[in-house]
Design a protein around this motif. Structure first.
Motif, PDB file in Angstrom:
ATOM      1  N   VAL A   1      20.425 -79.729  20.356  1.00  0.00           N
ATOM      2  CA  VAL A   1      19.460 -78.727  19.883  1.00  0.00           C
ATOM      3  C   VAL A   1      19.211 -78.893  18.380  1.00  0.00           C
ATOM      4  CG1 VAL A   1      20.181 -77.104  21.675  1.00  0.00           C
ATOM      5  CG2 VAL A   1      21.211 -76.944  19.402  1.00  0.00           C
ATOM      6  N   SER A   2      18.052 -78.403  17.924  1.00  0.00           N
ATOM      7  CA  SER A   2      17.621 -78.630  16.538  1.00  0.00           C
ATOM      8  C   SER A   2      18.517 -77.904  15.538  1.00  0.00           C
ATOM      9  CB  SER A   2      16.187 -78.134  16.373  1.00  0.00           C
ATOM     10  OG  SER A   2      16.179 -76.723  16.424  1.00  0.00           O
ATOM     11  N   ILE A   3      18.377 -78.282  14.285  1.00  0.00           N
ATOM     12  CA  ILE A   3      19.146 -77.625  13.224  1.00  0.00           C
ATOM     13  C   ILE A   3      18.744 -76.150  13.120  1.00  0.00           C
ATOM     14  CG2 ILE A   3      17.555 -78.295  11.341  1.00  0.00           C
ATOM     15  CD1 ILE A   3      21.360 -78.231  11.050  1.00  0.00           C
ATOM     16  N   GLY A   4      17.466 -75.865  13.378  1.00  0.00           N
ATOM     17  CA  GLY A   4      17.008 -74.468  13.356  1.00  0.00           C
ATOM     18  C   GLY A   4      17.717 -73.635  14.417  1.00  0.00           C
ATOM     19  N   VAL A   5      17.911 -74.205  15.593  1.00  0.00           N
ATOM     20  CA  VAL A   5      18.607 -73.499  16.674  1.00  0.00           C
ATOM     21  C   VAL A   5      20.084 -73.331  16.302  1.00  0.00           C
ATOM     22  CG1 VAL A   5      19.368 -73.658  19.082  1.00  0.00           C
ATOM     23  CG2 VAL A   5      16.996 -74.182  18.489  1.00  0.00           C
ATOM     24  N   LEU A   6      20.681 -74.356  15.712  1.00  0.00           N
ATOM     25  CA  LEU A   6      22.086 -74.238  15.300  1.00  0.00           C
ATOM     26  C   LEU A   6      22.257 -73.157  14.236  1.00  0.00           C
ATOM     27  CD1 LEU A   6      23.187 -77.990  15.097  1.00  0.00           C
ATOM     28  CD2 LEU A   6      23.853 -76.310  16.829  1.00  0.00           C
ATOM     29  N   GLN A   7      21.247 -72.991  13.380  1.00  0.00           N
ATOM     30  CA  GLN A   7      21.325 -71.952  12.346  1.00  0.00           C
ATOM     31  C   GLN A   7      21.085 -70.556  12.929  1.00  0.00           C
ATOM     32  OE1 GLN A   7      18.587 -73.180   9.249  1.00  0.00           O
ATOM     33  NE2 GLN A   7      19.999 -74.701   8.417  1.00  0.00           N
ATOM     34  N   SER A   8      20.473 -70.498  14.100  1.00  0.00           N
ATOM     35  CA  SER A   8      20.225 -69.193  14.738  1.00  0.00           C
ATOM     36  C   SER A   8      21.446 -68.805  15.579  1.00  0.00           C
ATOM     37  CB  SER A   8      18.979 -69.266  15.623  1.00  0.00           C
ATOM     38  OG  SER A   8      19.286 -69.885  16.870  1.00  0.00           O
ATOM     39  N   ASP A   9      21.364 -67.630  16.236  1.00  0.00           N
ATOM     40  CA  ASP A   9      22.532 -67.234  17.026  1.00  0.00           C
ATOM     41  C   ASP A   9      22.313 -67.446  18.526  1.00  0.00           C
ATOM     42  OD1 ASP A   9      20.713 -65.301  17.473  1.00  0.00           O
ATOM     43  OD2 ASP A   9      21.875 -63.641  16.635  1.00  0.00           O
ATOM     44  N   LEU A  10      21.416 -68.380  18.880  1.00  0.00           N
ATOM     45  CA  LEU A  10      21.124 -68.588  20.308  1.00  0.00           C
ATOM     46  C   LEU A  10      22.373 -69.019  21.076  1.00  0.00           C
ATOM     47  CD1 LEU A  10      18.865 -68.606  22.458  1.00  0.00           C
ATOM     48  CD2 LEU A  10      18.525 -71.038  21.957  1.00  0.00           C
TER      49      LEU A  10
ATOM     50  N   ASN B   1       9.374 -70.277  17.927  1.00  0.00           N
ATOM     51  CA  ASN B   1       9.896 -70.745  19.207  1.00  0.00           C
ATOM     52  C   ASN B   1      11.426 -70.751  19.131  1.00  0.00           C
ATOM     53  OD1 ASN B   1      10.837 -72.334  21.317  1.00  0.00           O
ATOM     54  ND2 ASN B   1       9.058 -73.702  21.265  1.00  0.00           N
ATOM     55  N   ARG B   2      12.077 -69.912  19.946  1.00  0.00           N
ATOM     56  CA  ARG B   2      13.535 -69.779  19.779  1.00  0.00           C
ATOM     57  C   ARG B   2      14.277 -71.038  20.203  1.00  0.00           C
ATOM     58  NH1 ARG B   2      16.615 -66.788  24.385  1.00  0.00           N
ATOM     59  NH2 ARG B   2      15.304 -67.258  26.172  1.00  0.00           N
ATOM     60  N   PHE B   3      13.604 -71.975  20.875  1.00  0.00           N
ATOM     61  CA  PHE B   3      14.251 -73.249  21.219  1.00  0.00           C
ATOM     62  C   PHE B   3      14.012 -74.319  20.155  1.00  0.00           C
ATOM     63  CE2 PHE B   3      13.166 -71.729  25.724  1.00  0.00           C
ATOM     64  CZ  PHE B   3      14.241 -70.847  25.703  1.00  0.00           C
ATOM     65  N   GLN B   4      13.300 -73.967  19.089  1.00  0.00           N
ATOM     66  CA  GLN B   4      13.035 -74.917  18.001  1.00  0.00           C
ATOM     67  C   GLN B   4      13.406 -74.353  16.638  1.00  0.00           C
ATOM     68  OE1 GLN B   4      12.556 -77.886  18.493  1.00  0.00           O
ATOM     69  NE2 GLN B   4      11.871 -77.960  20.599  1.00  0.00           N
ATOM     70  N   ARG B   5      12.803 -73.202  16.278  1.00  0.00           N
ATOM     71  CA  ARG B   5      13.053 -72.589  14.966  1.00  0.00           C
ATOM     72  C   ARG B   5      12.744 -73.525  13.822  1.00  0.00           C
ATOM     73  NH1 ARG B   5      12.959 -67.524  15.909  1.00  0.00           N
ATOM     74  NH2 ARG B   5      14.431 -66.745  17.429  1.00  0.00           N
ATOM     75  N   GLY B   6      11.574 -74.141  13.902  1.00  0.00           N
ATOM     76  CA  GLY B   6      11.141 -75.027  12.825  1.00  0.00           C
ATOM     77  C   GLY B   6      10.717 -76.369  13.369  1.00  0.00           C
ATOM     78  N   SER B   7      10.295 -77.252  12.471  1.00  0.00           N
ATOM     79  CA  SER B   7       9.738 -78.532  12.906  1.00  0.00           C
ATOM     80  C   SER B   7      10.698 -79.698  12.730  1.00  0.00           C
ATOM     81  CB  SER B   7       8.441 -78.821  12.160  1.00  0.00           C
ATOM     82  OG  SER B   7       7.496 -77.808  12.454  1.00  0.00           O
ATOM     83  N   TYR B   8      11.320 -79.798  11.581  1.00  0.00           N
ATOM     84  CA  TYR B   8      12.338 -80.849  11.412  1.00  0.00           C
ATOM     85  C   TYR B   8      13.247 -80.558  10.231  1.00  0.00           C
ATOM     86  CZ  TYR B   8       8.326 -82.492   8.709  1.00  0.00           C
ATOM     87  OH  TYR B   8       7.232 -82.555   7.887  1.00  0.00           O
TER      88      TYR B   8
END
Ligand code: FAD
Length: 450
Positions: free
Chosen positions: A245-254, A374-381
């Protein structure tokens, strides 16, 4: 109790699929891929718009024509993907002011050179400061103020930077970039990869080891294995997990980790910047913009930095499509994601009327991707801070017990790119395969001792 697989791959983007493929090629067939959305591809995603296939996520194969061959370019060549060379060299000859006048190219070139010099100097100062010399300030030498300076600052910092610091993609693979212009989409490359190890029929993946609509919410891990729990209450067991999963997802609490990730890991995750990059597509009844190949990219200079600055016409890629694309980033992306598409259309039309006059037709249709929300992305890169030590990359990549990390953000040289994701998937799997064979050795040893 649920059956146990050797490896669970979380996420079916470029890195997840390339990781799973390498596992299968090395005899690990009892794998499961859990993907949150209803499709594979992740940030590689096409949509039909205005009669053609447009790329909401990655659009270019960047880094072609150099001393080494870009593996994604090889995949594209092998599967006959249709691409179109992007020539950015004329973009600065097509900078419009707010009354539709084009800046003389010499003037634009001077501004550009000034911006590059200033960025290089700022970087040097920062590096010196980083080495303990705090005598010099870190402020940029010259702050962009006028609309054209702001436009060039935006292009340089939010897109390029290749002129300021060497970027591995261009140094290793070459400086050319090709836009994917294929009805099957960039994602066709992923289907081709999947075909090699998953059961497919008529272009569809029918293999039940790929599980779509499975949102991973919890990873329970111990020295014995990993338990993966999804939002719909399913439980999967594995010896190892590859988390893509993306870095944005890792930074979120998903995703909750149990036990929690160690501090060195969470600190590294927090250090990365998440870039938001939004391509807005506009469909028109007819063309009113200059259409030559050297006019493909054009720039709008406005006193608000990044305000509908970077434009592209799609006539080189899809002649007759009558589509324009404008790219927003970061703050402007988030602002536009939060408002209605009608509002965005109104703003974009205002900018186009500044450039091309009041009599141009309204767009018939607009497409605004929302990568940030998008909670499965949370950003582009991902973006590593310019001055970050090797330890950050190392800690981003490093496994935690039986959880192995992959994804574009774990690619030391190519983060932020499709080939970064692809190569990271291979890299992480190699590390995991070594670990698996070490574990087997240990088991064999303890068996002979018994
Ligand atoms: P992803 O593609 O994000 O894959 C991760 C997968 O994990 C996704 O499918 C996601 O749905 C899934 N997932 C997330 N959370 C969960 C969960 N809890 N449970 C299960 N599954 C989950 N690169 C280029 O080379 N050229 C370009 O021109 C370019 N332009 C870009 C433009 C945009 C707008 C964007 C967004 C990206 C662009 N990139 C570009 C970057 C490129 O798309 C990415 O680097 C690459 O696709 C990342 O692949 P990945 O496998 O690391 O991540």
């Amino acid at each position: 109790s649920p059956s146990r697989s050797s490896v669970i791959v979380v996420g079916a983007g470029f890195s997840g699929i390339s990781a799973a493929k390498v596992l299968a090629e090395n005899g690990i067939e009892d794998l499961v891929i859990l993907e949150a959305s209803d499709r594979i591809g992740g940030r590689v995603r096409k949509e039909n718009f205005g009669g053609v296939s447009v790329e909401l996520g990655a659009g270019w194969i960047a880094g072609v024509g150099g001393r080494e061959s870009n593996p994604v370019w090889e995949l594209a060549t092998k599967s006959g993907l249709r691409t179109c060379f992007s020539d950015y060299s004329n973009a600065c000859d097509n900078i419009y002011d707010q009354r539709g006048k084009i800046f003389p190219s010499g003037f634009a070139a001077d501004s550009y050179k000034k911006a590059v010099d200033s960025a290089i100097q700022t970087l040097k100062n920062q590096e010196e400061n980083h080495n303990g010399d705090f005598s010099k300030g870190t402020e940029p030498l010259s702050t962009p103020k006028t609309p054209i300076e702001l436009a060039i600052d935006f292009i340089l910092h939010d897109f390029e930077m290749a002129e300021v610091e060497p970027i591995s993609t261009y140094v290793d693979f070459g400086e050319r970039e090709f836009l994917v212009a294929d009805e099957r989409g960039y994602e066709h490359l992923l289907y081709k990869m999947a075909e090699d190890f998953l059961f497919t029929s008529e272009g569809k993946i029918l293999d039940n080891r790929l599980k779509l609509n499975k949102v991973v919410r919890e990873l329970q891990h111990s020295r014995n294995g990993v338990t993966v729990i999804t939002e719909d209450g399913c439980v999967y067991e594995a010896n190892y997990v590859i988390l893509s999963v993306s870095i944005g997802v890792l930074q979120s609490d998903l995703i909750a980790f149990n036990p929690p990730l160690p501090k060195w890991k969470t600190e590294a995750i927090e250090k990365l910047d998440v870039m938001v990059y939004t391509k807005i597509f506009l469909k028109f009844p007819y063309k009113f913009w200059p259409c030559g190949p050297e006019k493909e990219f054009f720039i709008y200079a406005h006193e608000r930095r990044g305000h509908y600055t970077f434009w592209q016409h799609m006539e080189n890629a899809y002649p007759g499509s009558n589509i324009l694309v404008v790219t927003l980033t970061n703050g402007e992306s988030k602002r536009v994601e939060a408002q209605s598409d009608e509002e965005t259309l109104k703003e974009a039309m205002g900018v186009l009327r500044d450039m091309f006059g009041p009599n141009i037709p309204n767009a018939n249709d607009i497409l605004v991707p929302r990568w940030w929300n998008n909670r499965f992305q949370r950003g582009s890169y991902s973006n590593y801070p310019i001055i970050s030590n090797n330890k950050v990359v190392h800690n981003i990549k490093a496994p935690v017990g039986r959880i192995f990390f992959t994804g574009e953000h774990t690619s030391e040289n190519f983060n932020g790119y499709v080939h970064g994701g692809y190569l990271a998937g291979i890299d992480t799997t190699k590390t995991l395969l070594e670990e698996i064979s070490k574990e087997k050795e240990r088991e064999n040893k303890s068996q002979t001792l018994l």
